[in-house]
Design a protein around this motif. Structure first.
Motif, PDB file in Angstrom:
ATOM      1  N   UNK A  80       9.950  30.925  14.314  1.00  0.00           N
ATOM      2  CA  UNK A  80      10.364  31.525  15.581  1.00  0.00           C
ATOM      3  C   UNK A  80      10.782  30.424  16.559  1.00  0.00           C
ATOM      4  N   UNK A  81      11.995  30.554  17.089  1.00  0.00           N
ATOM      5  CA  UNK A  81      12.549  29.533  17.978  1.00  0.00           C
ATOM      6  C   UNK A  81      12.645  30.092  19.391  1.00  0.00           C
ATOM      7  N   UNK A  82      11.941  29.462  20.323  1.00  0.00           N
ATOM      8  CA  UNK A  82      12.037  29.804  21.742  1.00  0.00           C
ATOM      9  C   UNK A  82      12.252  28.506  22.509  1.00  0.00           C
ATOM     10  N   UNK A  83      11.870  28.466  23.776  1.00  0.00           N
ATOM     11  CA  UNK A  83      12.098  27.263  24.586  1.00  0.00           C
ATOM     12  C   UNK A  83      10.772  26.664  25.035  1.00  0.00           C
ATOM     13  N   UNK A  84      10.840  25.422  25.491  1.00  0.00           N
ATOM     14  CA  UNK A  84       9.660  24.768  26.056  1.00  0.00           C
ATOM     15  C   UNK A  84       9.496  25.110  27.527  1.00  0.00           C
ATOM     16  N   UNK A  85      10.584  25.472  28.191  1.00  0.00           N
ATOM     17  CA  UNK A  85      10.571  25.725  29.632  1.00  0.00           C
ATOM     18  C   UNK A  85      11.018  27.142  29.928  1.00  0.00           C
ATOM     19  N   UNK A  86      10.756  27.572  31.161  1.00  0.00           N
ATOM     20  CA  UNK A  86      11.180  28.879  31.615  1.00  0.00           C
ATOM     21  C   UNK A  86      12.475  28.797  32.407  1.00  0.00           C
ATOM     22  N   UNK A  87      12.631  29.712  33.362  1.00  0.00           N
ATOM     23  CA  UNK A  87      13.818  29.777  34.216  1.00  0.00           C
ATOM     24  C   UNK A  87      15.099  29.929  33.385  1.00  0.00           C
ATOM     25  N   UNK A  88      15.002  30.729  32.312  1.00  0.00           N
ATOM     26  CA  UNK A  88      16.165  30.959  31.447  1.00  0.00           C
ATOM     27  C   UNK A  88      16.429  32.447  31.288  1.00  0.00           C
ATOM     28  N   UNK A  89      16.177  33.200  32.351  1.00  0.00           N
ATOM     29  CA  UNK A  89      16.437  34.631  32.295  1.00  0.00           C
ATOM     30  C   UNK A  89      15.555  35.315  31.272  1.00  0.00           C
ATOM     31  N   UNK A  90      16.163  36.159  30.445  1.00  0.00           N
ATOM     32  CA  UNK A  90      15.412  36.938  29.455  1.00  0.00           C
ATOM     33  C   UNK A  90      15.350  36.246  28.098  1.00  0.00           C
ATOM     34  N   UNK A 117       6.153  27.957  14.842  1.00  0.00           N
ATOM     35  CA  UNK A 117       6.759  28.120  16.159  1.00  0.00           C
ATOM     36  C   UNK A 117       7.494  26.854  16.577  1.00  0.00           C
ATOM     37  N   UNK A 118       8.603  27.065  17.282  1.00  0.00           N
ATOM     38  CA  UNK A 118       9.376  25.970  17.865  1.00  0.00           C
ATOM     39  C   UNK A 118       9.562  26.302  19.334  1.00  0.00           C
ATOM     40  N   UNK A 119       8.871  25.567  20.207  1.00  0.00           N
ATOM     41  CA  UNK A 119       8.926  25.838  21.638  1.00  0.00           C
ATOM     42  C   UNK A 119       7.560  26.264  22.171  1.00  0.00           C
ATOM     43  N   UNK A 120       7.185  25.720  23.327  1.00  0.00           N
ATOM     44  CA  UNK A 120       5.849  25.991  23.881  1.00  0.00           C
ATOM     45  C   UNK A 120       5.634  27.460  24.213  1.00  0.00           C
ATOM     46  N   UNK A 121       6.686  28.132  24.678  1.00  0.00           N
ATOM     47  CA  UNK A 121       6.529  29.520  25.124  1.00  0.00           C
ATOM     48  C   UNK A 121       6.073  30.429  23.983  1.00  0.00           C
ATOM     49  N   UNK A 242      21.926  31.049  28.990  1.00  0.00           N
ATOM     50  CA  UNK A 242      21.160  32.018  29.778  1.00  0.00           C
ATOM     51  C   UNK A 242      20.534  31.368  31.003  1.00  0.00           C
ATOM     52  N   UNK A 243      20.169  30.096  30.892  1.00  0.00           N
ATOM     53  CA  UNK A 243      19.646  29.403  32.069  1.00  0.00           C
ATOM     54  C   UNK A 243      20.746  29.189  33.104  1.00  0.00           C
TER      55      UNK A 243
END
Length: 288
Positions: A80-90, A117-121, A242-243
């Motif tokens: 599963x690939x997500x992001x390490x940071x937020x502020x990227x909309x949905x 997992x890939x990404x802190x979120x 998206x960010x």
């Protein structure tokens, strides 16, 4: 007058926020363009791998290969690939929603699930789940992963599949279509598959040494590697896109809020001036 001072303070605060969101929008746009270019660079490599696999499959050398072994799915691995940071909309919420959907389907079908997992979120999300085995977590991965980072993930997937710990490996990521369209998507990488591609002369006329079966090992590994690499590039391009959109929306909202606050401050100032004039006129009348 205190109301006017408060409005001035809010206007300054919103303007400062607007400068930050504007800067983040420009940074995200720059990163998105680089990530978009990177996704295009890998297409020729994947196309060549598909040509070779199309030819080798025609020679019946993929039938008994462990990477292509089809079996009943009792356990599967999700990358599963997500992001390490937020502020990227949905961006992150879409991925987590798709992951929750896949986990629900696995549970209903009695399929065990392992997750990388890939990404802190997404790592934080999976760490709170029950009946799910987290076998790997990767944070702070670069926009264009190095060979070492990529091979670690690929080897984990292949070893889990060939040792029959899992019967399928899927990647959940955000597929990049263009700057305004991205979608949470799932792609199967094991058992290995490929898109049938008409082969050119070099694939048919080439001599395969020491044998097509040995060549298949390298080609199949490279194909899986290129598929994982492509999903990582797509995910990064989608994240930056998206960010950029989210920060542009925040900047526009800040501009609207500044206008509204400025109008409110002007009304308050005008009301204060009108009140002072009324008090002076009342004082003059009282003296007369």
């Amino acid at each position: 007058m205190s109301s006017i001072r408060q409005l001035k303070s809010r206007i300054r605060s919103v303007k400062n926020t607007k400068q930050i969101t504007r800067a983040m929008e420009m940074v995200a746009a720059s990163k998105m363009r680089r990530a978009q270019d990177a996704t295009k660079e890998t297409s020729a490599y994947a196309h060549a791998a598909n040509e070779l696999l199309t030819y080798l499959a025609g020679q019946n050398v993929t039938d008994n290969h462990p990477y292509f072994n089809q079996r009943q799915i009792k356990n599967r691995l999700l990358i599963v690939i997500a992001s390490d940071k937020g502020l990227a909309g949905a961006y992150n919420s879409n991925i987590l929603r798709r992951l929750a959907q896949e986990l629900k389907e696995d549970k209903n079908m009695g399929i065990g699930t392992q997750i990388v997992t890939i990404g802190r979120r997404v790592t934080r999300f999976v760490a709170k789940l029950k009946d799910v085995e987290l076998i790997g977590a990767y944070d702070d991965m670069s926009d264009k992963p190095t060979g070492h980072e990529l091979r670690t993930i690929v080897n984990t997937a292949i070893n889990s599949f060939t040792s029959k710990q899992v019967d399928a490996v899927d990647i959940v990521f955000t597929k990049f279509h263009n700057a305004v369209k991205q979608e949470a998507y799932m792609q199967r990488i094991l058992p290995a598959g490929y898109t049938y591609t008409p082969t050119c002369d070099y694939a048919c006329d080439a001599k395969y040494e020491p044998s097509p079966a040995v060549v298949l090992d390298a080609v199949a590994y490279r194909l899986i590697e290129s598929q994982v690499f492509q999903t990582l590039l797509d995910a990064r391009a989608s994240e930056h896109s998206m960010r950029m959109v989210a920060m542009k929306s925040a900047t526009d909202n800040a501009s609207d809020l500044v206008d509204d606050l400025t109008l409110e401050m002007n009304k308050a100032r005008q009301g204060a001036i009108t009140q002072e004039l009324a008090e002076i006129s009342g004082g003059v009348e009282a003296m007369e």
